[in-house]
Structure formats: structure tokens, C-alpha cells
Scaffold this motif. Sequence first.
Motif, PDB file in Angstrom:
ATOM      1  N   MET A 152       0.850  -1.192   0.000  1.00 46.03           N
ATOM      2  CA  MET A 152       0.000   0.000   0.000  1.00 46.03           C
ATOM      3  C   MET A 152       0.884   1.240   0.000  1.00 46.03           C
ATOM      4  O   MET A 152       1.667   1.450   0.936  1.00 46.03           O
ATOM      5  CB  MET A 152      -0.907   0.001   1.228  1.00 46.03           C
ATOM      6  CG  MET A 152      -1.795  -1.239   1.321  1.00 46.03           C
ATOM      7  SD  MET A 152      -3.140  -1.096   2.502  1.00 46.03           S
ATOM      8  CE  MET A 152      -2.287  -0.830   4.022  1.00 46.03           C
ATOM      9  N   THR A 202     -10.551   4.429  -6.750  1.00 40.64           N
ATOM     10  CA  THR A 202     -10.944   5.356  -5.674  1.00 40.64           C
ATOM     11  C   THR A 202     -11.105   6.778  -6.198  1.00 40.64           C
ATOM     12  O   THR A 202     -12.057   7.474  -5.842  1.00 40.64           O
ATOM     13  CB  THR A 202      -9.884   5.313  -4.552  1.00 40.64           C
ATOM     14  OG1 THR A 202      -9.691   3.937  -4.188  1.00 40.64           O
ATOM     15  CG2 THR A 202     -10.317   6.094  -3.322  1.00 40.64           C
ATOM     16  N   THR A 224      -7.348   0.956  -8.121  1.00 41.32           N
ATOM     17  CA  THR A 224      -6.203   1.433  -7.340  1.00 41.32           C
ATOM     18  C   THR A 224      -6.246   0.949  -5.895  1.00 41.32           C
ATOM     19  O   THR A 224      -5.299   1.186  -5.143  1.00 41.32           O
ATOM     20  CB  THR A 224      -6.129   2.974  -7.350  1.00 41.32           C
ATOM     21  OG1 THR A 224      -7.388   3.470  -6.905  1.00 41.32           O
ATOM     22  CG2 THR A 224      -5.798   3.486  -8.735  1.00 41.32           C
ATOM     23  N   HIS A 225      -7.344   0.313  -5.488  1.00 44.05           N
ATOM     24  CA  HIS A 225      -7.377  -0.280  -4.135  1.00 44.05           C
ATOM     25  C   HIS A 225      -8.116  -1.616  -4.235  1.00 44.05           C
ATOM     26  O   HIS A 225      -9.302  -1.654  -4.539  1.00 44.05           O
ATOM     27  CB  HIS A 225      -8.071   0.650  -3.138  1.00 44.05           C
ATOM     28  CG  HIS A 225      -7.906   0.191  -1.716  1.00 44.05           C
ATOM     29  ND1 HIS A 225      -6.897   0.661  -0.889  1.00 44.05           N
ATOM     30  CD2 HIS A 225      -8.588  -0.710  -0.977  1.00 44.05           C
ATOM     31  CE1 HIS A 225      -6.978   0.069   0.295  1.00 44.05           C
ATOM     32  NE2 HIS A 225      -7.998  -0.772   0.273  1.00 44.05           N
ATOM     33  N   THR A 241      -3.972  -6.952   0.334  1.00 42.32           N
ATOM     34  CA  THR A 241      -4.419  -5.608  -0.035  1.00 42.32           C
ATOM     35  C   THR A 241      -3.331  -4.937  -0.856  1.00 42.32           C
ATOM     36  O   THR A 241      -2.164  -4.895  -0.433  1.00 42.32           O
ATOM     37  CB  THR A 241      -4.713  -4.756   1.216  1.00 42.32           C
ATOM     38  OG1 THR A 241      -5.637  -5.464   2.027  1.00 42.32           O
ATOM     39  CG2 THR A 241      -5.317  -3.414   0.834  1.00 42.32           C
ATOM     40  N   SER A 243      -2.641  -1.293  -3.020  1.00 41.38           N
ATOM     41  CA  SER A 243      -3.272   0.030  -3.121  1.00 41.38           C
ATOM     42  C   SER A 243      -2.300   1.108  -3.562  1.00 41.38           C
ATOM     43  O   SER A 243      -1.127   1.101  -3.189  1.00 41.38           O
ATOM     44  CB  SER A 243      -3.864   0.409  -1.760  1.00 41.38           C
ATOM     45  OG  SER A 243      -4.524   1.657  -1.849  1.00 41.38           O
ATOM     46  N   ASP A 245      -3.630   4.148  -2.939  1.00 39.14           N
ATOM     47  CA  ASP A 245      -4.453   5.180  -2.301  1.00 39.14           C
ATOM     48  C   ASP A 245      -4.123   5.406  -0.833  1.00 39.14           C
ATOM     49  O   ASP A 245      -4.875   6.073  -0.123  1.00 39.14           O
ATOM     50  CB  ASP A 245      -5.941   4.781  -2.387  1.00 39.14           C
ATOM     51  CG  ASP A 245      -6.400   4.641  -3.822  1.00 39.14           C
ATOM     52  OD1 ASP A 245      -5.911   5.406  -4.675  1.00 39.14           O
ATOM     53  OD2 ASP A 245      -7.231   3.762  -4.099  1.00 39.14           O
TER      54      ASP A 245
END
Length: 359
Positions: A152, A202, A224-225, A241, A243, A245
Motif C-alpha cells: 500500500m 478510488t 487502485t485499491h 491488499t 493500493s 491510495d
Amino acid sequence: MKQAVAIGIVGTGNIFPAYLKTLQRCPRVRIVGVADADAALAQRRAQEAGVPARTLDELLAGEAELILNLTPPLAHHAVGLRVLEAGKHLFTEKPLAANFAHGRALVEAARARGLRIGCAPDTFLGAGAQALRALVDAGTVGTIRHGSGHFMVHGPDDWHPNPAFFYRAGAGPMLDIGVYHVTHLVHALGPVRTLRGSAHVTHARRPIRSGPNAGQVLEVEAPTHLVTLLGFAGGAEVALTTSFDVWRHTHAPIELYGDEGTLIGHDPNTFGGTVRWAVGRGPWQRAPGGRPYHQNSRGIGLIDMALALREGRPHRCSEALALHVLEVLDGAVEAGRSGATLTLTTTCERPAPLAGRLF
Ligand SMILES: NC(=O)c1ccc[n+]([C@@H]2O[C@H](COP(=O)([O-])OP(=O)(O)OC[C@H]3O[C@@H](n4cnc5c(N)ncnc54)[C@H](O)[C@@H]3O)[C@@H](O)[C@H]2O)c1
């Protein structure tokens, strides 16, 4: 001693110097030429490396047995097919192709010709991933039931000079970096069987914050997530996860939860790092060191493939592994968008662990 494997390289951009450094340390491979669509760049790189500059046509007609493809992901399919049609083995940077259909076409073309494909990432041959794998295989924390993975960041739009590519179909956080996490998880736990999750764009439009294109606004195509639940054939479930974002977080890149304890993996985009484990509520312990390839060794998977060709054994960064991982990456986007549970059509063997240095 068997003859060194002749390697040609197409694509002499950002990642080229890292490969060059690794390849030039190994006496069992030799670089017979480098090519790039930007002929001036190829010339400059060739001169710096002390190897010949070639066109791709010349490379494909020449003595190379194996072509290393370091072009961007959207070119992997077309360049890869040309390599295979020329009768050369192929090792390509990640991901195998920009989508699963193109990846499958490459693997079918190779199998039809009796050729091999190898594919990055090869970071799972590094000290960190091999230490984690050894802990899993030794049953240090018992049967692994659950886990989590995290990549992330806040996307490349505030530091990369030309970030548009990262937000197009075929990229996004899952295909660009999630490929490292998925490859390491498959290496540790075996193949994935099912996928479900969520995938969000997002912010549909993102301003470029710095560099020559600052002020431009990017239209975002790729989610993007993504939160993806990977159901492994062996029974474990891992929530991954990925991401572009998130500004900051404190999760470990990989955590695996077993019946007897917990394993913490290092950043799979690197070769080495701290790997920890704890049994029950006991103290954290560091996995023993002393394994090779704890520093940047990009290209070691290609060397493993070159040696495997000479030794008549399977190579670790195999086409089956790369195609399976690509199906997971593409499938995570599809499952996330549809909300459905997806059952994968591919599988693979776990690559053989690496006990010591390759050469
Ligand atoms: N840059 C990194 O830190 C990094 C890290 C790990 C993996 N990778 C992977 O490495 C690959 C290359 O990335 P990069 O950052 O070096 O990209 P880059 O854009 O810096 O370099 C790619 C080069 O390929 C050339 N090229 C493009 N299409 C071509 C074609 N059809 N024929 C011949 N040459 C062609 C371009 O002219 C360019 O010089 C990608 O698959 C990427 O995912 C990059």
C-alpha cells in the motif's frame, strides 16, 4: 566445463543495469548483444557494458540461445512471440504479459516449439523468501491456516516523471507490485484455487503532482485499491491488499498464521530482509542468516534458467508459475469488480527451494 549460455537482451531502460551487474558476475553466461527500440540508448548501454549493440532482428538471427526481455509489460506479448518464433528461449521481466490471455498465448507458443519461458520476479530466490519457505516447510508454526499481505502506497503520481502507465489496464498496484507478493505466497504455500474480493477506482482522475507533466490530470482505468482473498489449494486463506491510495501504514508485507504461531515475511520486492517467527505467545525470533542473495540480485532467476538448460533440470522462475501468478493478478481485478468467487484454471508446482549459491 559446458559452454556458457549465450544471452541477448532486448530493452535497455531503467532495470537493465541491475541485470547487467548480476549477469556479468556469472562465468556460465555471456551477453552476445543488446537491443532497444531506442537505438541510441542501446548504443550507449552497449558501450558502457562492453558488449555489442544490435537490432532486435539481428539478435533473433544470431547466436543467442536465450533472450532476456526487459521491455515494458505492454510489449511483453509481442516481443516474446517474436523471440519464440525465432526459436529462442525467453526470460521476461514481470508480469509475463499485460493480461492472462496474452500470457497463455506465450506459454502455448513456447510449448508448441519445445522452448522454455522464464519470468521475473526472481526475488523469491533471495535470502528472505528462502528463509520464510524453510520455516513453512519445517512446520515451525504448524499448519498455515490464514495470512495477510500488504502493498500500500500513495501511487507514483507524486514522484514518477511519467506515471500515466501505472493507472492503465494491465497495471495498477496489483499487476505492478502485487506480482511480488503473489509470487512469494505461491512459492511458500503452493498454488491458489479461488479468488474473491473488492476492487475500487478510488479517484477516477488523479493530478500529476511533480515532474515534467505536473498539472496534467490522469484518467484512471485500473483499480487502485484491491482487497483480495486468496484461497490456496492447500487450504490456507490469505487477504492481500494492494493500493495506490494509502499514504502510510504499519502492516508487515506478509504475515502467515499457523496453528502454533506466526511467521512474518520481508518485503517481497527485495531479496533480503528480516524474517521473524514466534511460537504461541513466545518472543519473536529472527530466522537464521547466512543464506545467499540477500542483496539486489535481479537476474539470478535468469541464471538459474540458463544453468537449468545445461543441466537438463526445471528452472525455478517457470512459465507455469508465471502464468498461474498472472491469472491470479488478472483474476483479482475481475473478481473484485464482479464480486463473484473465481476458480482458477491454472496451477503450478512450488519451485524447488534454493539451498546454496547457484555458481
Ligand atoms: N524500473 C524498475 O525499477 C523495475 C523493477 C522491476 C521490474 N521492472 C520491469 O522491467 C521491465 C522494464 O521496466 P523499465 O523500468 O526498465 O522500463 P523502461 O521504460 O525504463 O525501459 C524499457 C525499454 O524498452 C524499450 N522498448 C519498448 N518497447 C520495445 C520494443 N518493442 N522493442 C525493443 N525495445 C523496446 C524502450 O525503448 C525502453 O528503453 C518492465 O516489465 C517492468 O515491470 C522494472
